[in-house]
Write an enzyme that holds these catalytic residues in place. Structure first.
Site, PDB file in Angstrom:
ATOM      1  N   ASP A  45     -38.631 -29.488 -54.332  1.00 47.86           N
ATOM      2  CA  ASP A  45     -38.157 -29.922 -55.618  1.00 47.86           C
ATOM      3  C   ASP A  45     -37.921 -31.385 -55.560  1.00 47.86           C
ATOM      4  OD1 ASP A  45     -35.806 -29.957 -54.047  1.00 47.86           O
ATOM      5  OD2 ASP A  45     -35.410 -27.993 -54.542  1.00 47.86           O
ATOM      6  N   LYS A  67     -36.732 -30.155 -61.091  1.00 45.26           N
ATOM      7  CA  LYS A  67     -36.544 -30.375 -62.691  1.00 45.26           C
ATOM      8  C   LYS A  67     -37.435 -31.665 -62.763  1.00 45.26           C
ATOM      9  CE  LYS A  67     -31.549 -30.145 -62.363  1.00 45.26           C
ATOM     10  NZ  LYS A  67     -30.313 -30.824 -62.576  1.00 45.26           N
ATOM     11  N   MET A 181     -23.382 -34.483 -56.676  1.00 43.77           N
ATOM     12  CA  MET A 181     -23.747 -34.245 -58.146  1.00 43.77           C
ATOM     13  C   MET A 181     -22.300 -34.634 -59.123  1.00 43.77           C
ATOM     14  SD  MET A 181     -25.313 -30.524 -57.592  1.00 43.77           S
ATOM     15  CE  MET A 181     -24.157 -29.820 -56.264  1.00 43.77           C
TER      16      MET A 181
HETATM   17  N1  SAH Z   1     -28.462 -30.048 -50.119  1.00 46.25           N
HETATM   18  C1  SAH Z   1     -28.268 -31.377 -50.677  1.00 46.25           C
HETATM   19  C2  SAH Z   1     -27.417 -31.668 -51.818  1.00 46.25           C
HETATM   20  C3  SAH Z   1     -28.305 -31.272 -52.972  1.00 46.25           C
HETATM   21  S1  SAH Z   1     -27.017 -31.464 -54.562  1.00 46.25           S
HETATM   22  C4  SAH Z   1     -27.855 -32.324 -49.359  1.00 46.25           C
HETATM   23  O1  SAH Z   1     -27.398 -31.827 -48.450  1.00 46.25           O
HETATM   24  O2  SAH Z   1     -28.047 -33.609 -49.484  1.00 46.25           O
HETATM   25  C5  SAH Z   1     -27.768 -32.826 -54.909  1.00 46.25           C
HETATM   26  C6  SAH Z   1     -26.772 -34.061 -54.797  1.00 46.25           C
HETATM   27  O3  SAH Z   1     -26.972 -34.425 -53.578  1.00 46.25           O
HETATM   28  C7  SAH Z   1     -27.253 -35.148 -55.808  1.00 46.25           C
HETATM   29  O4  SAH Z   1     -26.699 -34.878 -57.014  1.00 46.25           O
HETATM   30  C8  SAH Z   1     -26.481 -36.145 -54.848  1.00 46.25           C
HETATM   31  O5  SAH Z   1     -25.061 -36.151 -55.244  1.00 46.25           O
HETATM   32  C9  SAH Z   1     -26.763 -36.089 -53.748  1.00 46.25           C
HETATM   33  N2  SAH Z   1     -27.954 -36.797 -53.107  1.00 46.25           N
HETATM   34  C10 SAH Z   1     -28.977 -36.155 -52.748  1.00 46.25           C
HETATM   35  N3  SAH Z   1     -29.860 -36.893 -52.198  1.00 46.25           N
HETATM   36  C11 SAH Z   1     -28.813 -37.829 -52.091  1.00 46.25           C
HETATM   37  C12 SAH Z   1     -29.538 -39.598 -51.861  1.00 46.25           C
HETATM   38  N4  SAH Z   1     -30.384 -39.852 -51.259  1.00 46.25           N
HETATM   39  N5  SAH Z   1     -28.400 -40.526 -51.967  1.00 46.25           N
HETATM   40  C13 SAH Z   1     -27.428 -40.019 -52.490  1.00 46.25           C
HETATM   41  N6  SAH Z   1     -26.970 -38.838 -53.055  1.00 46.25           N
HETATM   42  C14 SAH Z   1     -27.762 -37.894 -52.851  1.00 46.25           C
END
Ligand code: SAH
Length: 516
Positions: A45, A67, A181
């Site tokens: 995704d 998305k 998020m």
């Molecule tokens: N499973 C993922 C999180 C999924 S929810 C994890 O463990 O990282 C998606 C959220 O993750 C985004 O809205 C953001 O808040 C965060 N996120 C994912 N990648 C990111 C990145 N490179 N930098 C900052 N926030 C990130």
């Protein structure tokens, strides 16, 4: 029996739920990489970045379920069924998810159907953005002087539109708070915590696109959180860190000082050659997307080459000339079918440049000569001075080889040249790469290491405006080809990968200099 309860049979495949890590490709785990290398199907995704694609086998089926422009391309139930369907086809299925698959990743939901149907699965945890983005911003999520723990909270509203967070309880923990998020609910988070009694001047930071070369770290305090996000146009994906540790970012921030921080490089070399360059650029802080627009296809049943190898055995040739790393690989692969490296004992070997030289070295052979400039004409001119009348030269190389080499080598009298096509260069367009969109980004450069690479790129993406491509090229021939297509061109000083990386750095400095 419902559709979902299909009988288990021995032919079923297996599903791996794999955490891709937070952004920087190298932050995937070793196990994740191993599993990917053997995948038949990869379902991924939006958080999985293009740089990861080079870890996938070329033949793997790629399915995007994230998305795009705010629309879900696939509902969760559909993703669940897809995993089941592919596993029932006997495939090795990798479900690749950003960060850690179980942290706000709906990983649990994706397992339900698999368990119901007796499909084998494994979970490969990942480095989560909740901790990695702060780490790359220089924020330790815990620190004995400031807090006793860390809480990771979702800022995502429930389906009824409510952000269901107990701010009072959170404020009382004294923990560092990391919101994921949270960008669309940043005002609710801010006022919730202030109302719960948190100090207005509590340090806060927004880490946008953490760990990637586009990472931005915006430091502020709790009362100015929303204002900072607005003024600096902060965007998802971002984590919001609230707590005293957020104040350490200014002292401990480190990613921003890597020399190629902020630069995205599209490497267009053939897949089997791109990893050395990619690694070199990543070490310097660039984000690398490997887009192999050209591939190497050895000529099948190459009788001419086998004849030549037969003649090598008899000591017919005085020189073998190798004009590219791919050429060297293909030559040795073919040679090993009927002989081994000892047939080269009686002749001398010329290599066009360092890459070719190191392919030889891997096979226990030092090149006898390298030209002073790494191009076909110079190689031809300098080698021709070493030739004597009657010398026989074998050039096993691409079907569309550089003519200047032959012109130069034919100058001395009585030299016999056997120029034998050993491979074709084929052009291909990796489907997952949106070239027009990616290269429109002011920080994204395309790196070309051969004229055929430029041709491959143009034929892979014919519809885009090629004048929008910022092309860093390894030599004059490559640059001339890029100019033909009106690309904006920088040429490396020498035809070496290090020199190319340096030129990329200068090019990006020139452009950022102009921006500010
Ligand atoms: N499973 C993922 C999180 C999924 S929810 C994890 O463990 O990282 C998606 C959220 O993750 C985004 O809205 C953001 O808040 C965060 N996120 C994912 N990648 C990111 C990145 N490179 N930098 C900052 N926030 C990130």
């Amino acid at each position: 029996m419902s559709d979902n309860n299909i009988c288990v049979n021995k032919e079923n495949g297996k599903v791996w739920l794999v955490g891709a890590g937070p952004g920087e490709v190298s932050l995937i785990t070793l196990k994740g990489k191993e599993v990917l290398a053997e995948a038949d199907v990869v379902i991924y995704d939006a958080l999985v970045r293009g740089g990861m694609m080079s870890l996938l086998p070329e033949k793997a089926e790629l399915i995007y379920v994230g998305k795009r422009a705010g629309n879900h391309t696939m509902r969760q139930e559909e993703i669940n069924s897809l995993l089941l369907e592919k596993a029932l086809e006997g495939k090795r299925v990798v479900r690749l998810k950003g960060g850690d698959p179980f942290l706000f990743g709906r990983g649990g939901e994706e397992l339900e159907l698999l368990v119901q149907n007796g499909i084998d699965f494994e979970i490969v945890p990942g480095v989560t953005s909740a901790f990695a983005a702060p780490a790359y911003a220089g924020i330790p999520v815990t620190h004995r002087d400031f807090c006793r723990g860390v809480s990771v909270i979702t800022g995502h509203r429930r389906s009824n539109g409510v952000l269901d967070v107990n701010f009072k309880a959170l404020a009382e923990t004294g923990n560092t708070l990391v919101f994921l998020m949270g960008m669309s609910t940043i005002d609710i988070i801010m006022s919730g915590l202030l109302d719960a009694g948190m100090a207005e001047d509590t340090p806060a930071a927004i880490v946008e696109k953490g760990t990637t070369s586009s990472q931005r770290v915006l430091t502020t305090d709790l009362t100015h959180l929303k204002e900072t996000a607005e003024i600096r146009h902060a965007e998802a994906p971002a984590v919001i860190v609230i707590g005293a540790v957020a104040g350490l970012a200014e002292r401990f921030g480190w990613r921003g000082s890597l020399p190629l921080n902020g630069v995205r490089a599209v490497v267009t070399r053939p897949r089997e050659l791109s990893s050395g360059l990619a690694l070199m650029l990543r070490k310097r802080g660039a984000e690398v997307i490997e887009v192999p627009v050209i591939g190497i296809e050895p000529v099948r049943d190459n009788d001419r080459l086998q004849d030549a190898i037969g003649k090598l055995k008899e000591g017919y040739y005085q020189w073998v000339v190798l004009t590219s790393p791919s050429g060297a690989r293909v030559f040795f692969d073919e040679l090993m079918k009927t002989a081994d490296a000892r047939v080269l004992a009686g002749c001398r070997i010329a290599a066009i440049g360092k890459g070719t030289e190191s392919e030889l070295a891997k096979r226990g052979i030092h090149a006898d000569m390298l030209p002073s400039r790494f191009d076909g004409r110079t190689l031809g001119a300098e080698l021709s001075k070493l030739l004597r009348a009657g010398d026989k030269v074998l050039i096993p190389r691409a079907a569309i080889g550089n003519k200047a080499l032959n012109e130069e080598l034919s100058k001395p009298e009585g030299v016999v040249i056997d120029d034998i096509a050993t491979y074709d260069t084929v052009y291909r367009a990796p489907v997952w790469f949106d070239a027009a969109k990616e290269l429109a980004d002011p920080h994204t450069f395309a790196l070309f290491t051969s004229a055929s690479g430029v041709r491959g790129f143009v034929s892979a993406y014919p519809a885009m405006d090629h004048s929008a491509v910022k092309a860093v090229c390894i030599g004059a021939m490559t640059a001339a080809e890029a100019e033909k297509h009106s690309m904006k061109v920088w040429i490396s000083e020498e035809a070496t990968l290090i020199s190319l990386a340096e030129r990329l750095m200068q090019a990006s400095e020139e452009l950022t200099g102009k921006e500010s």
